[in-house]
Design an enzyme around this catalytic site. Structure first.
Site, short mmCIF file in Angstrom:
data_model
loop_
_atom_site.label_atom_id
_atom_site.label_comp_id
_atom_site.label_asym_id
_atom_site.label_seq_id
_atom_site.Cartn_x
_atom_site.Cartn_y
_atom_site.Cartn_z
N SER A 80 -3.19 4.81 -0.41
CA SER A 80 -3.83 5.92 0.31
C SER A 80 -2.85 6.82 1.05
O SER A 80 -3.22 7.93 1.44
CB SER A 80 -4.84 5.38 1.32
OG SER A 80 -6.08 5.17 0.70
N LYS A 83 -2.46 10.30 -0.05
CA LYS A 83 -3.46 11.33 0.30
C LYS A 83 -2.87 12.35 1.26
O LYS A 83 -3.17 13.55 1.17
CB LYS A 83 -4.70 10.67 0.92
CG LYS A 83 -5.51 9.82 -0.05
CD LYS A 83 -6.52 8.95 0.69
CE LYS A 83 -7.35 8.12 -0.30
NZ LYS A 83 -8.06 7.01 0.33
N TYR A 206 -5.52 10.91 -9.50
CA TYR A 206 -5.57 10.26 -8.18
C TYR A 206 -5.07 8.80 -8.28
O TYR A 206 -4.31 8.33 -7.42
CB TYR A 206 -7.01 10.32 -7.66
CG TYR A 206 -7.27 9.39 -6.50
CD1 TYR A 206 -6.91 9.74 -5.21
CD2 TYR A 206 -7.87 8.14 -6.70
CE1 TYR A 206 -7.13 8.88 -4.14
CE2 TYR A 206 -8.10 7.28 -5.66
CZ TYR A 206 -7.72 7.65 -4.38
OH TYR A 206 -7.94 6.78 -3.32
N TYR A 258 -8.62 5.79 9.12
CA TYR A 258 -10.02 5.51 8.80
C TYR A 258 -10.87 5.43 10.06
O TYR A 258 -10.65 6.17 11.01
CB TYR A 258 -10.13 4.23 7.95
CG TYR A 258 -9.27 4.33 6.73
CD1 TYR A 258 -9.56 5.25 5.75
CD2 TYR A 258 -8.13 3.55 6.59
CE1 TYR A 258 -8.76 5.39 4.64
CE2 TYR A 258 -7.33 3.67 5.49
CZ TYR A 258 -7.66 4.60 4.51
OH TYR A 258 -6.85 4.72 3.43
N VAL A 276 -3.76 0.56 1.59
CA VAL A 276 -4.30 -0.78 1.51
C VAL A 276 -3.27 -1.80 0.97
O VAL A 276 -3.43 -3.01 1.14
CB VAL A 276 -5.61 -0.76 0.67
CG1 VAL A 276 -5.30 -0.66 -0.82
CG2 VAL A 276 -6.49 -1.92 1.00
O1 DON Z 1 -8.71 4.46 -4.23
C1 DON Z 1 -8.44 3.37 -3.73
O2 DON Z 1 -9.30 2.61 -3.33
C2 DON Z 1 -6.98 3.00 -3.58
N1 DON Z 1 -6.19 3.58 -4.64
C3 DON Z 1 -6.41 3.44 -2.26
C4 DON Z 1 -7.16 2.88 -1.07
C5 DON Z 1 -6.37 2.69 0.14
O3 DON Z 1 -5.16 2.60 0.17
C6 DON Z 1 -7.17 2.50 1.35
N2 DON Z 1 -6.31 2.08 2.42
N3 DON Z 1 -6.35 1.54 3.38
#
Ligand code: DON
Length: 341
Positions: A80, A83, A206, A258, A276
């Site tokens: 994430s 982003k 993405y 978040y 994550v």
């Molecule tokens: O789209 C997703 O769920 C993952 N590629 C990225 C999510 C993420 O890193 C959330 N982080 N805390």
């Protein structure tokens, strides 16, 4: 935006190099004993990460060598955190108003992969740092094909890092095989007219951007580029404008951690973004950035050791953006978060 004065220096400055070096080592030492949190496994290959890994890196906006401690060179998928930097690239391309109106700048208060957040807001993604808003943002990346859009993302994030970033094919394939929820979110956005492109192609770009390999050191340099008004302090290259940095940091302050963004800002006082897989980047405008990596994350998806190390450094280096003067160094007897025992 035409009448703006380019003023990119925040209050104060970092301590001298040796002191930053010592405090980076201290941050690592204080947080490394913490074993709370779990390694994320909803993307199957992430479950294989070594939970003992822990890297801390501080990159200064004024340039010079970085302060790297522990596993700061170990690579992991950016997830994430991408982003934030894709958002900056898209703002650079389309400007402040268009991206604000199309994607939004507010916290949803719901988890990063929430579908109901889209429904509750009549299909508006609201927040570019959750999956719905990030998909809407990636749909705005320039390019005549998804291959061109992907190349734009890879090249742009590499310029932030000051080196060519590579795709982790194993992570990309693992997420592609299991990301039905993101595909559903993209189709939902399409149903509301929020995505003009083929939604599955947008999800593919993405998913690739999330699978780019970075280290804690890369995150620190990428963040320091935002801290330095868009100029990479290591390569000297301008990546985005100062205005885009301010927009991106404002969005990170409100939404980057978040549903814990308010708590993070209250305790640590820095715009930041987590992923994550265990990375966090926190940015001190005009001063520099902290990149951390440790795979055990809390229920919101934020790395536990990374949060503790960043909290300590924010206090010890006097980085809190709401402080009107530098804070004294953390006292002996303080816990890893920097609070006095
Ligand atoms: O789209 C997703 O769920 C993952 N590629 C990225 C999510 C993420 O890193 C959330 N982080 N805390």
């Amino acid at each position: 935006m035409t009448d703006e004065v380019e003023q990119e220096v925040s209050t104060g400055s970092l301590p001298v190099w040796d002191q930053v070096e010592r405090l980076a080592q201290e941050a690592h030492a204080r947080a490394r004993g913490h074993d709370e949190g779990v390694v994320a496994d909803y993307i199957p290959v992430l479950a294989e990460a070594d939970p003992s890994l822990f890297g801390v890196c501080v990159a200064e906006a004024r340039g010079g060598p970085v302060h790297a401690v522990g596993d700061a060179a170990v690579e992991f998928s950016v997830q994430s955190i991408s982003k934030a930097f894709v958002y900056a690239l898209v703002c650079e391309e389309h400007g402040h108003e268009m991206v604000r109106d199309r994607v939004g700048v507010n916290n949803t208060g719901l988890s990063f992969n929430s579908v109901i957040a889209v429904e509750l807001n009549d299909g508006h993604p609201m927040n570019p740092m959750v999956n719905a808003g990030a998909l809407a943002t990636t749909a705005l990346v320039p390019g005549a094909s998804s291959a061109e859009r992907w190349e734009h993302v890879r090249t742009g994030l590499s310029r932030f890092a000051g080196r060519r970033l590579e795709l982790d094919g194993v992570v990309y394939r693992s997420e592609s095989a299991t990301n039905t929820r993101n595909k559903a979110i993209a189709r939902l956005l399409q149903s509301y007219g929020r995505i003009d492109l083929d939604p599955l192609e947008v999800v593919d770009v993405y998913t690739r951007q999330c699978a780019l390999r970075v280290s804690a050191r890369d995150l620190a340099v990428m963040g320091a580029t935002l801290a330095d008004g868009g100029v990479n302090p290591v390569t000297g290259e301008r990546v985005v404008s100062g205005q885009v940095c301010r927009d991106t940091l404002a969005v990170l302050a409100a939404t980057g951690m978040y549903e814990r963004s308010g708590e993070w800002l209250f305790e640590i006082g820095l715009p930041a973004k987590s992923g994550v897989s265990g990375g966090i980047v926190a940015i001190a405008p005009g001063k520099g950035a902290i990149g951390t990596f440790s795979p055990r994350v809390d229920p919101a998806g934020n790395s536990v050791r990374g949060r503790l190390a960043t909290a300590y450094l924010s206090r010890a280096l006097g980085l809190n953006v709401f402080a009107s003067s530098a804070q004294p160094s953390v006292q002996r007897g303080a816990d890893a978060s920097g609070r006095r025992a």
